[in-house]
Design a protein around this motif. Structure first.
Motif, short mmCIF file in Angstrom:
data_model
loop_
_atom_site.label_atom_id
_atom_site.label_comp_id
_atom_site.label_asym_id
_atom_site.label_seq_id
_atom_site.Cartn_x
_atom_site.Cartn_y
_atom_site.Cartn_z
N ILE A 1 21.27 -71.73 72.22
CA ILE A 1 21.63 -70.42 71.69
C ILE A 1 20.34 -69.75 71.24
O ILE A 1 19.70 -70.21 70.28
CB ILE A 1 22.63 -70.53 70.52
N ILE A 2 19.95 -68.69 71.94
CA ILE A 2 18.68 -68.03 71.71
C ILE A 2 18.92 -66.75 70.91
O ILE A 2 19.94 -66.08 71.08
CB ILE A 2 18.00 -67.72 73.06
N LYS A 3 17.96 -66.39 70.06
CA LYS A 3 18.08 -65.21 69.22
C LYS A 3 18.43 -63.98 70.06
O LYS A 3 17.82 -63.72 71.09
CB LYS A 3 16.78 -64.97 68.45
N ARG A 4 19.41 -63.25 69.58
CA ARG A 4 19.87 -62.05 70.28
C ARG A 4 18.86 -60.91 70.07
O ARG A 4 18.53 -60.57 68.94
CB ARG A 4 21.23 -61.64 69.73
N PRO A 5 18.36 -60.30 71.16
CA PRO A 5 17.41 -59.21 70.99
C PRO A 5 18.10 -57.94 70.48
O PRO A 5 19.30 -57.75 70.69
CB PRO A 5 16.85 -59.00 72.40
N ALA B 1 25.74 -64.78 69.79
CA ALA B 1 26.68 -63.72 69.44
C ALA B 1 26.14 -63.01 68.21
O ALA B 1 25.22 -63.50 67.54
CB ALA B 1 28.06 -64.32 69.17
N SER B 2 26.71 -61.88 67.88
CA SER B 2 26.23 -61.09 66.75
C SER B 2 26.20 -61.86 65.44
O SER B 2 25.33 -61.65 64.60
CB SER B 2 27.11 -59.86 66.57
N ASP B 3 27.16 -62.76 65.27
CA ASP B 3 27.28 -63.50 64.00
C ASP B 3 26.69 -64.90 64.07
O ASP B 3 26.92 -65.71 63.20
CB ASP B 3 28.74 -63.56 63.59
N GLU B 4 25.90 -65.22 65.11
CA GLU B 4 25.33 -66.56 65.30
C GLU B 4 23.83 -66.58 65.05
O GLU B 4 23.15 -65.59 65.26
CB GLU B 4 25.54 -67.05 66.74
N GLU B 5 23.37 -67.72 64.63
CA GLU B 5 21.93 -67.97 64.50
C GLU B 5 21.48 -68.81 65.69
O GLU B 5 22.29 -69.52 66.30
CB GLU B 5 21.65 -68.73 63.20
#
Length: 126
Positions: free
Chosen positions: A55-59, A106-110
């Motif tokens: 899970i990679i940081k969302r840009p 996802a928006s709410d994930e780290e």
């Protein structure tokens, strides 16, 4: 098992003029941190199967939402190598099969790594 650490790819080793080979310091620090997080993990004896989801940081350019497929750099195979290097096993040759995928969070994930290890002893893979 979910490991709350930002995944990174294994970099190419660097070589000095004297011929000594080394990895960049940030990779060494990441491996040390990852090994510490995995130190109490129980791994089956014999050959194993490893499932990995990165899970990679969302840009910021991506709007809010669910996980999305990540198809840019870093390469998936180098991300897998970094995790296998950190596993608390003597030799990663015991990994007989693996599956891996990478997503934007996802928006709410780290950023994190989801890992599941199972024994492949006495299983017939077709």
């Amino acid at each position: 098992m979910i490991i709350n650490i930002a995944p990174i790819a294994c970099p190419r080793p660097r070589v000095t003029r004297q011929g000594r080979v080394y990895y960049p310091m940030n990779y060494k620090v990441w491996i040390k941190d990852m090994r510490l997080r995995l130190s109490d993990m129980s791994i089956p004896e014999g050959s194993i199967h490893v499932d990995l989801i990165f899970i990679i940081k969302r840009p910021q350019r991506l709007k809010t939402g669910e996980r999305e497929i990540h198809s840019k750099r870093p390469d998936l195979d180098n991300m897998v190598k970094s995790v296998l290097d950190a596993l608390p096993i003597k030799d990663d040759a015991v990994v007989s099969s693996l599956s891996a995928a990478k997503f934007y969070a996802a928006s709410d994930e780290e950023p994190s790594i989801e890992m599941h290890i199972t024994s492949t002893e006495k299983k017939i893979l077709r």
